[in-house]
Design a protein around this motif. Structure first.
Motif, PDB file in Angstrom:
ATOM      1  N   ASP A   1      -0.110 -10.483   4.577  1.00 55.30           N
ATOM      2  CA  ASP A   1      -1.147 -10.454   5.620  1.00 55.30           C
ATOM      3  C   ASP A   1      -1.256  -9.072   6.268  1.00 55.30           C
ATOM      4  OD1 ASP A   1      -2.098 -13.027   5.217  1.00 55.30           O
ATOM      5  OD2 ASP A   1      -0.588 -13.920   6.503  1.00 55.30           O
ATOM      6  N   THR A   2      -1.466  -8.089   5.412  1.00 55.49           N
ATOM      7  CA  THR A   2      -1.624  -6.698   5.822  1.00 55.49           C
ATOM      8  C   THR A   2      -2.790  -6.553   6.791  1.00 55.49           C
ATOM      9  OG1 THR A   2      -1.023  -6.178   3.532  1.00 55.49           O
ATOM     10  CG2 THR A   2      -1.760  -4.349   4.917  1.00 55.49           C
ATOM     11  N   LEU A   3      -2.559  -5.849   7.881  1.00 60.91           N
ATOM     12  CA  LEU A   3      -3.611  -5.608   8.860  1.00 60.91           C
ATOM     13  C   LEU A   3      -4.362  -4.315   8.544  1.00 60.91           C
ATOM     14  CD1 LEU A   3      -1.499  -6.732  11.913  1.00 60.91           C
ATOM     15  CD2 LEU A   3      -3.422  -7.961  10.910  1.00 60.91           C
ATOM     16  N   ARG A   4      -5.427  -4.097   9.273  1.00 66.18           N
ATOM     17  CA  ARG A   4      -6.308  -2.954   9.004  1.00 66.18           C
ATOM     18  C   ARG A   4      -5.622  -1.610   9.222  1.00 66.18           C
ATOM     19  NH1 ARG A   4      -9.249  -0.517  12.803  1.00 66.18           N
ATOM     20  NH2 ARG A   4      -9.040  -2.270  14.260  1.00 66.18           N
ATOM     21  N   MET A   5      -4.642  -1.567  10.135  1.00 66.64           N
ATOM     22  CA  MET A   5      -3.975  -0.307  10.474  1.00 66.64           C
ATOM     23  C   MET A   5      -2.881  -0.010   9.441  1.00 66.64           C
ATOM     24  SD  MET A   5      -5.298  -2.080  13.029  1.00 66.64           S
ATOM     25  CE  MET A   5      -3.988  -3.227  13.377  1.00 66.64           C
ATOM     26  N   THR A   6      -3.285   0.376   8.233  1.00 64.37           N
ATOM     27  CA  THR A   6      -2.342   0.476   7.114  1.00 64.37           C
ATOM     28  C   THR A   6      -1.354   1.624   7.272  1.00 64.37           C
ATOM     29  OG1 THR A   6      -4.000   1.743   5.881  1.00 64.37           O
ATOM     30  CG2 THR A   6      -3.915  -0.634   5.495  1.00 64.37           C
ATOM     31  N   ASP A   7      -1.676   2.630   8.083  1.00 62.34           N
ATOM     32  CA  ASP A   7      -0.739   3.746   8.265  1.00 62.34           C
ATOM     33  C   ASP A   7       0.607   3.258   8.805  1.00 62.34           C
ATOM     34  OD1 ASP A   7      -2.632   5.477   7.354  1.00 62.34           O
ATOM     35  OD2 ASP A   7      -3.104   6.373   9.303  1.00 62.34           O
ATOM     36  N   ALA A   8       0.581   2.197   9.619  1.00 60.95           N
ATOM     37  CA  ALA A   8       1.837   1.682  10.174  1.00 60.95           C
ATOM     38  C   ALA A   8       2.784   1.237   9.071  1.00 60.95           C
ATOM     39  CB  ALA A   8       1.550   0.518  11.122  1.00 60.95           C
ATOM     40  N   TYR A   9       2.251   0.671   7.998  1.00 59.23           N
ATOM     41  CA  TYR A   9       3.088   0.187   6.902  1.00 59.23           C
ATOM     42  C   TYR A   9       3.568   1.336   6.018  1.00 59.23           C
ATOM     43  CZ  TYR A   9       0.626  -4.077   8.265  1.00 59.23           C
ATOM     44  OH  TYR A   9       0.082  -5.124   8.972  1.00 59.23           O
ATOM     45  N   THR A  10       2.673   2.272   5.727  1.00 62.03           N
ATOM     46  CA  THR A  10       3.086   3.376   4.863  1.00 62.03           C
ATOM     47  C   THR A  10       4.109   4.263   5.564  1.00 62.03           C
ATOM     48  OG1 THR A  10       1.128   4.631   5.566  1.00 62.03           O
ATOM     49  CG2 THR A  10       0.959   3.377   3.530  1.00 62.03           C
ATOM     50  N   GLU A  11       3.932   4.480   6.865  1.00 64.75           N
ATOM     51  CA  GLU A  11       4.917   5.273   7.609  1.00 64.75           C
ATOM     52  C   GLU A  11       6.268   4.567   7.640  1.00 64.75           C
ATOM     53  OE1 GLU A  11       3.111   5.862  11.404  1.00 64.75           O
ATOM     54  OE2 GLU A  11       1.509   7.146  10.608  1.00 64.75           O
ATOM     55  N   PHE A  12       6.256   3.257   7.840  1.00 60.81           N
ATOM     56  CA  PHE A  12       7.504   2.496   7.866  1.00 60.81           C
ATOM     57  C   PHE A  12       8.170   2.513   6.488  1.00 60.81           C
ATOM     58  CE2 PHE A  12      10.100  -1.347   7.794  1.00 60.81           C
ATOM     59  CZ  PHE A  12      10.695  -1.325   9.052  1.00 60.81           C
TER      60      PHE A  12
ATOM     61  N   ASN B   1       7.823   4.777   4.119  1.00 64.75           N
ATOM     62  CA  ASN B   1       8.343   6.123   3.850  1.00 64.75           C
ATOM     63  C   ASN B   1       9.650   6.366   4.594  1.00 64.75           C
ATOM     64  OD1 ASN B   1       6.169   6.700   2.202  1.00 64.75           O
ATOM     65  ND2 ASN B   1       4.966   7.667   3.835  1.00 64.75           N
ATOM     66  N   LYS B   2       9.704   5.900   5.835  1.00 63.45           N
ATOM     67  CA  LYS B   2      10.915   6.067   6.643  1.00 63.45           C
ATOM     68  C   LYS B   2      12.103   5.354   6.016  1.00 63.45           C
ATOM     69  CE  LYS B   2      12.678   5.131  11.310  1.00 63.45           C
ATOM     70  NZ  LYS B   2      12.338   4.543  12.641  1.00 63.45           N
ATOM     71  N   HIS B   3      11.847   4.218   5.382  1.00 60.39           N
ATOM     72  CA  HIS B   3      12.921   3.423   4.779  1.00 60.39           C
ATOM     73  C   HIS B   3      13.049   3.668   3.272  1.00 60.39           C
ATOM     74  CE1 HIS B   3      12.478   1.396   8.646  1.00 60.39           C
ATOM     75  NE2 HIS B   3      13.651   0.857   8.439  1.00 60.39           N
ATOM     76  N   HIS B   4      12.301   4.649   2.770  1.00 57.49           N
ATOM     77  CA  HIS B   4      12.410   5.077   1.369  1.00 57.49           C
ATOM     78  C   HIS B   4      12.151   3.924   0.400  1.00 57.49           C
ATOM     79  CE1 HIS B   4      14.024   8.738   3.071  1.00 57.49           C
ATOM     80  NE2 HIS B   4      14.972   8.049   3.667  1.00 57.49           N
ATOM     81  N   VAL B   5      11.079   3.187   0.652  1.00 57.98           N
ATOM     82  CA  VAL B   5      10.705   2.097  -0.244  1.00 57.98           C
ATOM     83  C   VAL B   5       9.260   2.280  -0.695  1.00 57.98           C
ATOM     84  CG1 VAL B   5      12.338   0.457   0.743  1.00 57.98           C
ATOM     85  CG2 VAL B   5      10.021   0.550   1.654  1.00 57.98           C
ATOM     86  N   LYS B   6       8.948   1.718  -1.853  1.00 58.21           N
ATOM     87  CA  LYS B   6       7.604   1.779  -2.423  1.00 58.21           C
ATOM     88  C   LYS B   6       6.944   0.419  -2.267  1.00 58.21           C
ATOM     89  CE  LYS B   6       5.115   2.587  -6.763  1.00 58.21           C
ATOM     90  NZ  LYS B   6       5.237   2.843  -8.227  1.00 58.21           N
ATOM     91  N   ILE B   7       5.746   0.409  -1.696  1.00 53.71           N
ATOM     92  CA  ILE B   7       4.998  -0.835  -1.533  1.00 53.71           C
ATOM     93  C   ILE B   7       4.372  -1.192  -2.880  1.00 53.71           C
ATOM     94  CG2 ILE B   7       3.035  -1.948  -0.373  1.00 53.71           C
ATOM     95  CD1 ILE B   7       3.603   0.017   1.996  1.00 53.71           C
ATOM     96  N   THR B   8       4.797  -2.307  -3.465  1.00 57.94           N
ATOM     97  CA  THR B   8       4.346  -2.708  -4.797  1.00 57.94           C
ATOM     98  C   THR B   8       3.402  -3.901  -4.788  1.00 57.94           C
ATOM     99  OG1 THR B   8       6.375  -4.014  -5.048  1.00 57.94           O
ATOM    100  CG2 THR B   8       6.385  -1.775  -5.956  1.00 57.94           C
ATOM    101  N   HIS B   9       3.381  -4.657  -3.682  1.00 60.93           N
ATOM    102  CA  HIS B   9       2.495  -5.820  -3.580  1.00 60.93           C
ATOM    103  C   HIS B   9       1.922  -5.903  -2.164  1.00 60.93           C
ATOM    104  CE1 HIS B   9       3.985  -7.603  -7.366  1.00 60.93           C
ATOM    105  NE2 HIS B   9       5.180  -7.239  -6.952  1.00 60.93           N
ATOM    106  N   THR B  10       0.652  -6.273  -2.064  1.00 58.90           N
ATOM    107  CA  THR B  10       0.077  -6.716  -0.790  1.00 58.90           C
ATOM    108  C   THR B  10      -0.519  -8.098  -1.030  1.00 58.90           C
ATOM    109  OG1 THR B  10      -2.113  -5.726  -1.139  1.00 58.90           O
ATOM    110  CG2 THR B  10      -0.432  -4.343  -0.090  1.00 58.90           C
ATOM    111  N   ILE B  11      -0.304  -8.984  -0.073  1.00 60.57           N
ATOM    112  CA  ILE B  11      -0.631 -10.402  -0.269  1.00 60.57           C
ATOM    113  C   ILE B  11      -1.354 -10.919   0.972  1.00 60.57           C
ATOM    114  CG2 ILE B  11       0.355 -12.692  -0.717  1.00 60.57           C
ATOM    115  CD1 ILE B  11       2.994 -11.069  -1.520  1.00 60.57           C
ATOM    116  N   ASP B  12      -2.462 -11.614   0.777  1.00 59.94           N
ATOM    117  CA  ASP B  12      -3.110 -12.321   1.873  1.00 59.94           C
ATOM    118  C   ASP B  12      -2.903 -13.819   1.683  1.00 59.94           C
ATOM    119  OD1 ASP B  12      -4.212 -10.545   3.763  1.00 59.94           O
ATOM    120  OD2 ASP B  12      -5.857 -10.025   2.412  1.00 59.94           O
ATOM    121  N   THR B  13      -2.396 -14.473   2.717  1.00 57.98           N
ATOM    122  CA  THR B  13      -2.172 -15.918   2.633  1.00 57.98           C
ATOM    123  C   THR B  13      -3.482 -16.684   2.540  1.00 57.98           C
ATOM    124  OG1 THR B  13      -2.093 -16.046   5.059  1.00 57.98           O
ATOM    125  CG2 THR B  13       0.017 -15.869   3.888  1.00 57.98           C
TER     126      THR B  13
END
Length: 383
Positions: free
Chosen positions: A152-163, A165-177
């Motif tokens: 359930d990714t929200l419109r403010m996607t920078d919050a997720y990419t910044e988080f 990057n900070k935790h050194h992980v790659k976002i591989t899936h986005t899912i809407d319920t």
């Protein structure tokens, strides 16, 4: 001895969020017009709030000083910050200390996301809840072995990419319920930006204009090398395609079907009478088959009373079956009546939001902000 003059200070949305999470006392002077204030305001356990429109304060604040307590933090709030700075400076000039204005105003408050760690996963991974406190939206990031999935990714996607990057992980899936009607999804856009896979329930996607992976009960989604499994469960009622997820046999992401203090509403696609039976079957039959010990993590909260320790919104499934009002309605006819009649107002611009989430219209960033202003109103009891 010199007397230090107090100055007006800025309070960021993050700082305000922490005050509310920690239940600290705060007095808010909201200077928006009465209609906007009544539609949507900042609330919290130890929050006092008074609405005095900006136009009533343009000639000075002397007449309202007796309504504003001394000796505690005072936060002045407006739509975009300009009016609150003007009023806040007058309060300081009148001798008040501890006066703040909300940086970015309610516009920034609506868009702020606060990440909270929900817990650890068995392989050493982690689950985070992103609280959009100004609007009551909740999204999730499952992290495992350098990979992440967002639900359930929200419109403010920078919050997720910044988080990430900070935790050194790659976002591989986005899912809407489900196909959302109260806010604009950032899932497809973020997936395209990062080369990730975007998932959506097929029954909610009959009118979408873009490609997606179909959420189906037979298709588990794996995150990380150790296969933290996100197990989808078709759970219609809020929408015909609504899908819940069990993560790591522990956490139960219920989308907009089940909340901590309420249940989802079935009317935002104009099909309440058609979907109310599905909603009851999901809540009273399908969910009953699951373990009482699952930790429910919904996609929204309706009231600040649902914010738990540290701001986390969650509850044990068995406790909700014992205490949630929406799960106590024995008579099917009474249930149908409650969830189809006397509902709270529908979310602002919900039809346009649905069209945007289908890819049928492409409003500008500013238009999207305006469409989302106000509370989410996805629950039956959010009045």
């Amino acid at each position: 001895m010199t007397t230090q003059t107090a100055a007006l200070q800025a309070m960021t949305p993050h700082e305000l969020t922490q005050i509310l999470f920690q239940k600290q006392p705060l007095f808010i002077l909201d200077v928006r017009n009465e209609g906007d204030f009544n539609d949507w305001k900042i609330e919290g356990h130890n929050v006092q709030i008074v609405n005095i429109p900006y136009f009533d304060l343009m000639e000075g604040v002397d007449a309202v000083l007796d309504k504003i307590p001394e000796g505690q933090k005072v936060l002045v709030v407006c739509a975009k910050e300009g009016s609150s700075i003007f009023v806040g400076e007058q309060l300081v000039e009148a001798g008040r200390s501890g006066v703040y204005y909300l940086q970015g105003g309610m516009k920034a408050w609506s868009e702020h996301l606060e990440p909270i760690k929900v817990g650890n996963l068995r392989d050493g991974g982690e689950l985070y809840q992103f609280v959009r406190i100004g609007k009551g939206c909740l999204s999730y990031m499952v992290v495992s072995n350098g990979e992440a999935a967002i639900v359930d990714t929200l419109r403010m996607t920078d919050a997720y990419t910044e988080f990430a990057n900070k935790h050194h992980v790659k976002i591989t899936h986005t899912i809407d319920t489900h196909l959302h009607a109260d806010h604009i999804s950032g899932g497809k856009r973020l997936a395209d930006q990062l080369g990730a896979t975007y998932w959506l329930p097929e029954k909610d996607a009959t009118e979408v204009t873009f490609s997606y992976e179909k959420l189906e009960e037979s298709r588990d989604i794996h995150v990380g090398n150790s296969k933290i499994t996100i197990q989808p469960i078709h759970s219609p009622g809020h929408t015909i395609g609504s899908t819940s997820f069990i993560v790591d046999d522990t956490y139960f992401l219920t989308g907009d079907i089940l909340f901590v203090e309420s249940i989802g509403r079935p009317d935002l696609a104009g099909l309440a009478e058609d979907w109310v039976g599905d909603l009851r079957n999901t809540l009273y039959n399908r969910y009953r088959e699951l373990s009482d010990d699952l930790i429910v993590l919904p996609a929204h909260f309706g009231k600040y009373t649902e914010l738990g320790e540290g701001g986390k919104v969650s509850a044990r499934l068995g406790d909700l079956f014992a205490n949630n009002p929406g799960l106590q309605i024995k008579d099917e006819g009474e249930f149908r009546k409650i969830v189809t009649q006397n509902l709270p107002p529908q979310p602002n611009a919900y039809q346009e939001i649905r069209q945007t989430n289908m890819g049928k219209i492409t409003p500008s960033d500013e238009e999207q902000r305006e469409m989302e202003i106000g509370p989410n109103r996805c629950a039956v009891h959010d009045k």
